[in-house]
Design a protein around this motif. Structure first.
Motif, PDB file in Angstrom:
ATOM      1  N   ASP A  30       0.813  -1.212   0.000  1.00 13.42           N
ATOM      2  CA  ASP A  30       0.000   0.000   0.000  1.00 13.42           C
ATOM      3  C   ASP A  30       0.849   1.266   0.000  1.00 13.42           C
ATOM      4  OD1 ASP A  30       0.763  -0.871   2.611  1.00 13.42           O
ATOM      5  OD2 ASP A  30      -0.588   0.625   3.487  1.00 13.42           O
ATOM      6  N   LYS A  31       2.125   1.139   0.347  1.00 10.21           N
ATOM      7  CA  LYS A  31       3.072   2.262   0.323  1.00 10.21           C
ATOM      8  C   LYS A  31       4.160   2.020  -0.728  1.00 10.21           C
ATOM      9  CE  LYS A  31       1.233   4.495   3.822  1.00 10.21           C
ATOM     10  NZ  LYS A  31       0.588   5.835   3.632  1.00 10.21           N
ATOM     11  N   ARG A  32       3.820   1.281  -1.749  1.00  8.06           N
ATOM     12  CA  ARG A  32       4.773   0.922  -2.812  1.00  8.06           C
ATOM     13  C   ARG A  32       6.031   0.264  -2.238  1.00  8.06           C
ATOM     14  NH1 ARG A  32       3.576   2.568  -7.917  1.00  8.06           N
ATOM     15  NH2 ARG A  32       1.903   4.097  -8.168  1.00  8.06           N
ATOM     16  N   ASN A  33       5.819  -0.468  -1.155  1.00  9.66           N
ATOM     17  CA  ASN A  33       6.892  -1.219  -0.488  1.00  9.66           C
ATOM     18  C   ASN A  33       8.037  -0.315  -0.019  1.00  9.66           C
ATOM     19  OD1 ASN A  33       5.594  -3.751  -0.756  1.00  9.66           O
ATOM     20  ND2 ASN A  33       6.256  -3.862  -2.888  1.00  9.66           N
ATOM     21  N   ALA A  34       7.683   0.918   0.367  1.00 10.27           N
ATOM     22  CA  ALA A  34       8.676   1.804   0.977  1.00 10.27           C
ATOM     23  C   ALA A  34       9.102   1.217   2.317  1.00 10.27           C
ATOM     24  CB  ALA A  34       8.093   3.199   1.176  1.00 10.27           C
ATOM     25  N   LEU A  35      10.390   1.345   2.629  1.00  9.64           N
ATOM     26  CA  LEU A  35      10.939   0.715   3.827  1.00  9.64           C
ATOM     27  C   LEU A  35      11.008   1.673   5.005  1.00  9.64           C
ATOM     28  CD1 LEU A  35      12.923  -0.648   1.245  1.00  9.64           C
ATOM     29  CD2 LEU A  35      13.222  -2.146   3.203  1.00  9.64           C
ATOM     30  N   THR A  36      10.460   1.243   6.127  1.00 12.08           N
ATOM     31  CA  THR A  36      10.610   1.978   7.373  1.00 12.08           C
ATOM     32  C   THR A  36      11.951   1.623   8.015  1.00 12.08           C
ATOM     33  OG1 THR A  36       9.602   0.225   8.690  1.00 12.08           O
ATOM     34  CG2 THR A  36       8.112   1.903   7.757  1.00 12.08           C
ATOM     35  N   ASP A  37      12.311   2.363   9.041  1.00 18.56           N
ATOM     36  CA  ASP A  37      13.548   2.070   9.771  1.00 18.56           C
ATOM     37  C   ASP A  37      13.529   0.639  10.314  1.00 18.56           C
ATOM     38  OD1 ASP A  37      16.074   2.911  11.133  1.00 18.56           O
ATOM     39  OD2 ASP A  37      14.870   2.618  12.939  1.00 18.56           O
ATOM     40  N   ALA A  38      12.387   0.211  10.834  1.00 15.51           N
ATOM     41  CA  ALA A  38      12.276  -1.149  11.366  1.00 15.51           C
ATOM     42  C   ALA A  38      12.465  -2.187  10.269  1.00 15.51           C
ATOM     43  CB  ALA A  38      10.915  -1.341  12.030  1.00 15.51           C
ATOM     44  N   MET A  39      11.999  -1.894   9.077  1.00 15.04           N
ATOM     45  CA  MET A  39      12.156  -2.828   7.963  1.00 15.04           C
ATOM     46  C   MET A  39      13.614  -2.944   7.536  1.00 15.04           C
ATOM     47  SD  MET A  39       8.780  -1.677   5.800  1.00 15.04           S
ATOM     48  CE  MET A  39       9.045  -2.727   4.359  1.00 15.04           C
ATOM     49  N   TRP A  40      14.309  -1.809   7.463  1.00 12.87           N
ATOM     50  CA  TRP A  40      15.737  -1.856   7.137  1.00 12.87           C
ATOM     51  C   TRP A  40      16.467  -2.765   8.123  1.00 12.87           C
ATOM     52  CZ3 TRP A  40      17.429  -0.337   2.663  1.00 12.87           C
ATOM     53  CH2 TRP A  40      16.873   0.760   2.007  1.00 12.87           C
ATOM     54  N   ARG A  41      16.162  -2.600   9.379  1.00 11.45           N
ATOM     55  CA  ARG A  41      16.878  -3.348  10.416  1.00 11.45           C
ATOM     56  C   ARG A  41      16.469  -4.818  10.467  1.00 11.45           C
ATOM     57  NH1 ARG A  41      19.788   0.323  13.272  1.00 11.45           N
ATOM     58  NH2 ARG A  41      19.206   2.496  12.869  1.00 11.45           N
ATOM     59  N   ALA A  42      15.342  -5.144   9.844  1.00  9.27           N
ATOM     60  CA  ALA A  42      14.885  -6.537   9.817  1.00  9.27           C
ATOM     61  C   ALA A  42      15.501  -7.339   8.673  1.00  9.27           C
ATOM     62  CB  ALA A  42      13.363  -6.587   9.702  1.00  9.27           C
ATOM     63  N   VAL A  43      16.002  -6.669   7.645  1.00 11.82           N
ATOM     64  CA  VAL A  43      16.550  -7.389   6.488  1.00 11.82           C
ATOM     65  C   VAL A  43      17.669  -8.359   6.882  1.00 11.82           C
ATOM     66  CG1 VAL A  43      17.829  -7.123   4.316  1.00 11.82           C
ATOM     67  CG2 VAL A  43      15.801  -5.714   4.765  1.00 11.82           C
ATOM     68  N   PRO A  44      18.667  -7.934   7.691  1.00 14.61           N
ATOM     69  CA  PRO A  44      19.701  -8.901   8.081  1.00 14.61           C
ATOM     70  C   PRO A  44      19.148 -10.098   8.843  1.00 14.61           C
ATOM     71  CG  PRO A  44      20.458  -6.666   8.498  1.00 14.61           C
ATOM     72  CD  PRO A  44      18.997  -6.568   8.165  1.00 14.61           C
ATOM     73  N   GLU A  45      18.134  -9.880   9.677  1.00 10.65           N
ATOM     74  CA  GLU A  45      17.519 -10.989  10.409  1.00 10.65           C
ATOM     75  C   GLU A  45      16.882 -11.985   9.443  1.00 10.65           C
ATOM     76  OE1 GLU A  45      15.305  -9.976  14.161  1.00 10.65           O
ATOM     77  OE2 GLU A  45      15.365  -7.983  13.265  1.00 10.65           O
ATOM     78  N   ALA A  46      16.203 -11.457   8.420  1.00  8.95           N
ATOM     79  CA  ALA A  46      15.534 -12.322   7.461  1.00  8.95           C
ATOM     80  C   ALA A  46      16.543 -13.140   6.663  1.00  8.95           C
ATOM     81  CB  ALA A  46      14.662 -11.487   6.520  1.00  8.95           C
ATOM     82  N   ILE A  47      17.626 -12.499   6.246  1.00  5.11           N
ATOM     83  CA  ILE A  47      18.665 -13.210   5.497  1.00  5.11           C
ATOM     84  C   ILE A  47      19.292 -14.295   6.371  1.00  5.11           C
ATOM     85  CG2 ILE A  47      20.985 -12.977   4.523  1.00  5.11           C
ATOM     86  CD1 ILE A  47      18.890 -12.054   2.601  1.00  5.11           C
ATOM     87  N   ASP A  48      19.583 -13.971   7.608  1.00  8.17           N
ATOM     88  CA  ASP A  48      20.173 -14.950   8.519  1.00  8.17           C
ATOM     89  C   ASP A  48      19.246 -16.147   8.709  1.00  8.17           C
ATOM     90  OD1 ASP A  48      22.206 -15.647  10.737  1.00  8.17           O
ATOM     91  OD2 ASP A  48      20.300 -15.665  11.815  1.00  8.17           O
ATOM     92  N   TRP A  49      17.972 -15.896   8.858  1.00  6.83           N
ATOM     93  CA  TRP A  49      16.994 -16.982   9.047  1.00  6.83           C
ATOM     94  C   TRP A  49      16.947 -17.879   7.815  1.00  6.83           C
ATOM     95  CZ3 TRP A  49      12.366 -18.388   6.638  1.00  6.83           C
ATOM     96  CH2 TRP A  49      11.570 -19.315   7.340  1.00  6.83           C
ATOM     97  N   LEU A  50      16.936 -17.285   6.641  1.00  2.00           N
ATOM     98  CA  LEU A  50      16.849 -18.068   5.415  1.00  2.00           C
ATOM     99  C   LEU A  50      18.090 -18.931   5.196  1.00  2.00           C
ATOM    100  CD1 LEU A  50      15.311 -15.383   3.032  1.00  2.00           C
ATOM    101  CD2 LEU A  50      14.233 -17.549   3.669  1.00  2.00           C
ATOM    102  N   VAL A  51      19.269 -18.341   5.405  1.00  2.00           N
ATOM    103  CA  VAL A  51      20.508 -19.042   5.090  1.00  2.00           C
ATOM    104  C   VAL A  51      20.931 -19.993   6.201  1.00  2.00           C
ATOM    105  CG1 VAL A  51      22.965 -18.740   4.576  1.00  2.00           C
ATOM    106  CG2 VAL A  51      21.274 -17.205   3.556  1.00  2.00           C
TER     107      VAL A  51
END
Length: 268
Positions: A30-51
């Motif tokens: 709904d916000k064209r997938n604009a990233l909030t500060d919390a989203m930026w900080r979650a990206v490394p967590e998501a990558i770590d979980w996947l790998v």
């Protein structure tokens, strides 16, 4: 069996389906997938979980909603979280950590790009190993139109993706980069019709996932070392390369070749 997890109140999603292909989804359509500060900080967590938790051999990064990859950082937060140099440094630490998580992910990351891919969204895509776009894709770095500058590491990724001259034009002017130009300069590996993007990306991801994981990781480390020029990175790449010759996968690859069958690689 599909395994899913979400971060930053559901705005960053990660999924694994048992095929060694992971997905990282920027989930704020709904916000064209604009990233909030919390989203930026979650990206490394998501990558770590996947790998490290789901053993993904390749990661597909995409925007939710089927319309846009990402409009970049959420400008609505700038008045408080990025209002001056001091707050910008703290905010951009989260940006840089997200870029680094993609750039240094031990397995390949494919950015599947639809629609808008602007600013920090372009930064995430530029940090990926491979970018494939559909015909709706639009690219831009609007820093010069906002009166701010991008972190050095993000600029380095943009130069690697676009080449020196196109990166300069994008950064200095803020103008959109036509898809044809993005393909021609090598920023995008290829483009396709919107209805073909999922199958194109999935086929490439499946081919990578079926390859010998240690070989793929050694190749990514070698490419990273060439980009960084750091002795530590060269040493790590050399170590990973040498280790493949003692691996069970190398023995399996040789046997499969001689027996004219498909190799079954286990990553050891």
């Amino acid at each position: 069996m599909d395994v899913n997890i979400s971060f930053a109140d559901g705005s960053i999603g990660a999924a694994a389906d048992g095929s060694a292909i992971g997905r990282l989804t920027i989930n704020r359509p709904d916000k064209r997938n604009a990233l909030t500060d919390a989203m930026w900080r979650a990206v490394p967590e998501a990558i770590d979980w996947l790998v490290n938790r789901q053993n993904a051999r390749v990661v597909i990064m995409e925007g939710a909603g089927g319309r846009d990859f990402s409009a970049g950082a959420d400008i609505g937060e700038f008045a408080t979280l990025r209002k001056n140099a001091e707050t910008a440094r703290a905010y951009e630490a989260g940006n840089s950590a997200a870029f680094a998580a993609i750039r240094h992910c031990p397995v390949p990351v494919i950015a599947a790009i639809r629609g808008i891919c602007f600013g920090g969204g372009f930064g995430l895509a530029a940090a990926a190993d491979i970018r494939i776009a559909d015909e709706t894709a639009r690219f831009a770095i609007p820093a010069a139109r906002l009166g701010l500058a991008y972190p050095l590491d993000a600029v380095q990724d943009l130069v690697r993706a676009l080449g020196d001259q196109h990166a300069r034009i994008a950064l200095f002017s803020g103008q959109e980069i036509p898809l044809a130009q993005a393909v021609a300069c090598g920023c995008v590996a290829g483009s396709c019709r919107p209805d073909q993007l999922e199958s194109e990306v999935q086929a490439l991801a499946a081919a990578i996932a079926a390859a010998a994981p240690l070989s793929v990781q050694a190749s990514k480390a070698a490419l990273s070392a060439l980009n960084s020029g750091l002795h530590d990175d060269y040493d790590r790449a050399a170590t990973l390369s040498a280790s493949t010759f003692d691996s069970a996968d190398y023995a399996e690859g040789r046997s499969a070749f001689m027996e004219k069958r498909k190799a079954r690689f286990e990553g050891r």
